[in-house]
Design a protein around this motif. Structure first.
Motif, PDB file in Angstrom:
ATOM      1  N   SER A 122      -5.608  23.316 -14.798  1.00  0.00           N
ATOM      2  CA  SER A 122      -4.058  22.582 -14.374  1.00  0.00           C
ATOM      3  C   SER A 122      -3.663  22.653 -16.573  1.00  0.00           C
ATOM      4  N   ALA A 123      -4.104  22.588 -16.837  1.00  0.00           N
ATOM      5  CA  ALA A 123      -3.879  23.345 -18.515  1.00  0.00           C
ATOM      6  C   ALA A 123      -2.656  24.041 -18.293  1.00  0.00           C
ATOM      7  N   ASP A 124      -1.830  23.542 -19.551  1.00  0.00           N
ATOM      8  CA  ASP A 124      -0.948  24.890 -20.050  1.00  0.00           C
ATOM      9  C   ASP A 124      -1.940  25.770 -20.261  1.00  0.00           C
ATOM     10  N   ASP A 125      -1.082  27.518 -19.921  1.00  0.00           N
ATOM     11  CA  ASP A 125      -1.605  29.217 -20.746  1.00  0.00           C
ATOM     12  C   ASP A 125      -2.575  28.832 -21.364  1.00  0.00           C
ATOM     13  N   ARG A 126      -1.727  28.170 -22.581  1.00  0.00           N
ATOM     14  CA  ARG A 126      -2.137  28.715 -24.332  1.00  0.00           C
ATOM     15  C   ARG A 126      -3.779  27.192 -24.210  1.00  0.00           C
ATOM     16  N   ALA A 127      -3.564  26.475 -23.385  1.00  0.00           N
ATOM     17  CA  ALA A 127      -3.892  25.018 -23.717  1.00  0.00           C
ATOM     18  C   ALA A 127      -5.405  25.273 -22.763  1.00  0.00           C
ATOM     19  N   ALA A 128      -5.463  26.524 -21.477  1.00  0.00           N
ATOM     20  CA  ALA A 128      -6.192  26.908 -20.545  1.00  0.00           C
ATOM     21  C   ALA A 128      -7.367  27.954 -22.169  1.00  0.00           C
ATOM     22  N   LEU A 129      -6.507  28.988 -22.348  1.00  0.00           N
ATOM     23  CA  LEU A 129      -6.709  29.913 -23.426  1.00  0.00           C
ATOM     24  C   LEU A 129      -7.761  28.868 -24.741  1.00  0.00           C
ATOM     25  N   THR A 130      -7.146  28.081 -25.062  1.00  0.00           N
ATOM     26  CA  THR A 130      -8.462  27.135 -26.016  1.00  0.00           C
ATOM     27  C   THR A 130      -9.346  26.404 -25.468  1.00  0.00           C
ATOM     28  N   GLY A 131      -9.010  26.021 -24.237  1.00  0.00           N
ATOM     29  CA  GLY A 131     -10.204  25.820 -23.622  1.00  0.00           C
ATOM     30  C   GLY A 131     -11.224  26.415 -23.403  1.00  0.00           C
ATOM     31  N   PHE A 132     -11.103  28.122 -23.067  1.00  0.00           N
ATOM     32  CA  PHE A 132     -12.145  28.476 -22.657  1.00  0.00           C
ATOM     33  C   PHE A 132     -13.125  29.108 -24.358  1.00  0.00           C
ATOM     34  N   LEU A 133     -12.262  28.918 -24.948  1.00  0.00           N
ATOM     35  CA  LEU A 133     -13.222  29.229 -26.031  1.00  0.00           C
ATOM     36  C   LEU A 133     -14.151  27.777 -26.808  1.00  0.00           C
ATOM     37  N   ARG A 134     -12.886  26.395 -27.022  1.00  0.00           N
ATOM     38  CA  ARG A 134     -13.988  25.561 -26.983  1.00  0.00           C
ATOM     39  C   ARG A 134     -14.782  25.444 -26.089  1.00  0.00           C
ATOM     40  N   ALA A 135     -15.157  26.222 -24.448  1.00  0.00           N
ATOM     41  CA  ALA A 135     -16.560  26.005 -24.035  1.00  0.00           C
ATOM     42  C   ALA A 135     -17.712  26.435 -24.831  1.00  0.00           C
ATOM     43  N   TYR A 136     -17.443  27.908 -25.634  1.00  0.00           N
ATOM     44  CA  TYR A 136     -18.130  28.463 -25.938  1.00  0.00           C
ATOM     45  C   TYR A 136     -19.011  27.359 -27.249  1.00  0.00           C
ATOM     46  N   LEU A 137     -18.041  26.704 -28.468  1.00  0.00           N
ATOM     47  CA  LEU A 137     -18.479  26.022 -28.989  1.00  0.00           C
ATOM     48  C   LEU A 137     -19.735  24.987 -28.345  1.00  0.00           C
ATOM     49  N   ASP A 138     -19.087  24.069 -26.864  1.00  0.00           N
ATOM     50  CA  ASP A 138     -19.883  23.153 -26.880  1.00  0.00           C
ATOM     51  C   ASP A 138     -20.675  23.623 -26.681  1.00  0.00           C
ATOM     52  N   ASP A 139     -20.899  25.076 -26.249  1.00  0.00           N
ATOM     53  CA  ASP A 139     -22.322  24.701 -25.224  1.00  0.00           C
ATOM     54  C   ASP A 139     -22.948  26.196 -26.650  1.00  0.00           C
ATOM     55  N   SER A 140     -22.375  25.873 -27.939  1.00  0.00           N
ATOM     56  CA  SER A 140     -23.244  26.840 -29.124  1.00  0.00           C
ATOM     57  C   SER A 140     -24.748  26.586 -28.796  1.00  0.00           C
ATOM     58  N   THR A 141     -25.310  25.630 -29.353  1.00  0.00           N
ATOM     59  CA  THR A 141     -26.953  25.265 -29.612  1.00  0.00           C
ATOM     60  C   THR A 141     -27.222  25.647 -28.105  1.00  0.00           C
ATOM     61  N   ALA A 142     -26.735  26.123 -26.959  1.00  0.00           N
ATOM     62  CA  ALA A 142     -27.460  27.071 -26.221  1.00  0.00           C
ATOM     63  C   ALA A 142     -27.278  28.475 -26.900  1.00  0.00           C
ATOM     64  N   VAL A 143     -26.174  28.888 -27.214  1.00  0.00           N
ATOM     65  CA  VAL A 143     -25.973  30.325 -27.846  1.00  0.00           C
ATOM     66  C   VAL A 143     -26.759  30.152 -28.252  1.00  0.00           C
ATOM     67  N   VAL A 144     -26.612  29.509 -29.717  1.00  0.00           N
ATOM     68  CA  VAL A 144     -28.066  30.222 -30.591  1.00  0.00           C
ATOM     69  C   VAL A 144     -29.248  30.533 -30.020  1.00  0.00           C
ATOM     70  N   SER A 145     -29.712  29.737 -29.136  1.00  0.00           N
ATOM     71  CA  SER A 145     -30.335  29.998 -28.531  1.00  0.00           C
ATOM     72  C   SER A 145     -30.948  30.492 -27.632  1.00  0.00           C
ATOM     73  N   TYR A 146     -30.918  30.752 -26.434  1.00  0.00           N
ATOM     74  CA  TYR A 146     -30.358  31.487 -25.979  1.00  0.00           C
ATOM     75  C   TYR A 146     -29.274  33.040 -25.527  1.00  0.00           C
ATOM     76  N   GLY A 147     -28.188  33.160 -26.336  1.00  0.00           N
ATOM     77  CA  GLY A 147     -26.470  33.691 -26.286  1.00  0.00           C
ATOM     78  C   GLY A 147     -26.149  32.332 -24.347  1.00  0.00           C
ATOM     79  N   THR A 148     -24.985  33.513 -24.358  1.00  0.00           N
ATOM     80  CA  THR A 148     -24.214  33.476 -23.243  1.00  0.00           C
ATOM     81  C   THR A 148     -24.491  33.448 -22.186  1.00  0.00           C
ATOM     82  N   LEU A 149     -23.604  31.961 -21.279  1.00  0.00           N
ATOM     83  CA  LEU A 149     -24.380  32.321 -19.797  1.00  0.00           C
ATOM     84  C   LEU A 149     -23.279  33.915 -19.632  1.00  0.00           C
ATOM     85  N   LEU A 150     -22.346  34.022 -20.237  1.00  0.00           N
ATOM     86  CA  LEU A 150     -21.069  34.722 -20.053  1.00  0.00           C
ATOM     87  C   LEU A 150     -23.061  36.759 -20.015  1.00  0.00           C
TER      88      LEU A 150
END
Length: 179
Positions: free
Chosen positions: A75-103
């Motif tokens: 529902s976000a505009d394209d720029r906000a959607a791209l930024t939201g995609f990036l922010r999702a990595y930060l939101d999951d950063s504790t898990a990323v450091v420990s386990y890697g990304t879901l992707l």
């Protein structure tokens, strides 16, 4: 009080996803998955006949989580959607450091489909910013490689700084992108 039988598959899949992220799917034995899901080991075979079935469930489960995350940005505009995609990595950063990304976990377990889906979604967002097809795909590749690379380095070093810096850089890059 016993757990309802209706959510065994979901609990087994969630346990397998956690194990796959934490230490790789190869270390997720049927007994370990059953114990983590609080399900009798014999019941696991009802839902997953082979290790390949477990891997498919993990890949499908992660793909669903990732698709839900992208759907939340639709529902976000394209720029906000791209930024939201990036922010999702930060939101999951504790898990990323420990386990890697879901992707990356999904790709390890089930092939490159999750990366291809993310790449297609990112490409469409850059196209929405006015970039021609080839340029939109090139930018999507750059963004995905950057954020996944930052996440891989954060995981390898055991600290979030590489991911945080890469996301900040890519957010500025997206903010200045124009087609």
């Amino acid at each position: 009080m016993p757990r309802p039988a209706t959510n065994k598959r979901e609990r087994l899949t969630a346990a397998a996803i956690h194990m796959a992220r934490e230490s790789g799917l190869e270390s997720a034995t049927i007994a370990a998955i059953a114990a983590a899901a609080e399900v009798p080991a014999g019941s696991v075979y009802y839902y997953f006949k082979t290790k390949d079935d477990v891997a498919a469930a993990v890949a499908d489960g992660i793909a669903a989580v990732l698709a839900d995350g992208r759907e939340g940005l639709d529902s976000a505009d394209d720029r906000a959607a791209l930024t939201g995609f990036l922010r999702a990595y930060l939101d999951d950063s504790t898990a990323v450091v420990s386990y890697g990304t879901l992707l990356s976990t999904a790709a390890t377990v089930g092939g490159a489909d999750a990366h291809r889906e993310a790449l297609g979604w990112l490409t469409s967002r850059f196209a929405g910013l006015g970039f021609a097809d080839g340029a939109a795909r090139a930018r999507a590749l750059h963004l995905l490689a950057g954020v996944e690379g930052g996440a891989a380095l954060a995981h390898a070093l055991g600290e979030a700084e590489p991911l945080e810096r890469e996301v900040a850089h890519l957010e500025r890059w997206v903010a200045n992108a124009g087609g």
